[in-house]
Design a protein around this motif. Structure first.
Motif, PDB file in Angstrom:
ATOM      1  N   GLY A  75       7.584  -5.289  45.891  1.00 55.70           N
ATOM      2  CA  GLY A  75       6.684  -4.581  46.772  1.00 55.70           C
ATOM      3  C   GLY A  75       5.775  -5.568  47.483  1.00 55.70           C
ATOM      4  O   GLY A  75       5.868  -6.783  47.275  1.00 55.70           O
ATOM      5  N   THR A  83       0.363   1.269  45.090  1.00 56.31           N
ATOM      6  CA  THR A  83      -0.909   1.871  45.482  1.00 56.31           C
ATOM      7  C   THR A  83      -1.853   1.868  44.292  1.00 56.31           C
ATOM      8  O   THR A  83      -1.427   1.695  43.140  1.00 56.31           O
ATOM      9  CB  THR A  83      -0.730   3.318  45.970  1.00 56.31           C
ATOM     10  N   THR A  95       6.624   0.444  46.832  1.00 48.53           N
ATOM     11  CA  THR A  95       5.297   0.538  47.427  1.00 48.53           C
ATOM     12  C   THR A  95       4.251   0.716  46.343  1.00 48.53           C
ATOM     13  O   THR A  95       4.275   1.711  45.606  1.00 48.53           O
ATOM     14  CB  THR A  95       5.223   1.724  48.403  1.00 48.53           C
ATOM     15  N   ARG A 133      12.989  -0.004  48.675  1.00 47.71           N
ATOM     16  CA  ARG A 133      11.582  -0.263  48.998  1.00 47.71           C
ATOM     17  C   ARG A 133      10.708   0.118  47.822  1.00 47.71           C
ATOM     18  O   ARG A 133      10.865   1.196  47.232  1.00 47.71           O
ATOM     19  CB  ARG A 133      11.168   0.531  50.227  1.00 47.71           C
TER      20      ARG A 133
END
Length: 122
Positions: free
Chosen positions: A113, A7, A5, A3
């Motif tokens: 992502g 931000t 991610t 995974r």
């Protein structure tokens, strides 16, 4: 399943700086990692990549403004963006591949992502 991610995306003014982060669920040190973006109404384009040993590769159209780096212990990849322009407005995606090298012009990477939105206003 790995995974990724992203931000850090937000709305900024032209000329400002912003750093995006990509956190990997597993050690990102064994993959070739990269950042891509998709601007409104346009296709996906590779922005920057970083090899396992930390060697960065930045596309010419953002060279001098964008840099890529990684924090090995924390499995985080960064995209440092400066002197942002309205044309940098896009959804930015982090990607990883098991190969030792992948072209940023090739979008068939192993892991992706969900993306983070960056909006640059004039």
């Amino acid at each position: 399943q790995v995974r990724l991610t992203e931000t850090g995306g937000k709305s900024v003014r032209e000329g400002e700086s912003l750093t995006l982060s990509c956190s990997a669920s597993e050690s990102a040190d064994v993959w070739y990692m990269g950042w891509f973006r998709r601007a409104p109404g346009k296709g996906l384009e590779g922005v920057a990549g970083i090899e396992r040993d930390g060697t960065p590769r930045v596309q010419d159209f953002v060279k001098g403004r964008f840099t890529i780096s990684k924090d090995k212990p924390r499995n985080i990849i960064f995209l440092h963006m400066s002197s942002l322009k309205p044309e940098d407005t896009a959804v930015y995606y982090c990607a990883g591949d098991r190969a030792s090298y992948r072209s940023l012009d090739n979008h068939d990477w192993d892991f992706w992502g969900q993306g983070t939105q960056v909006t640059v206003s004039s």
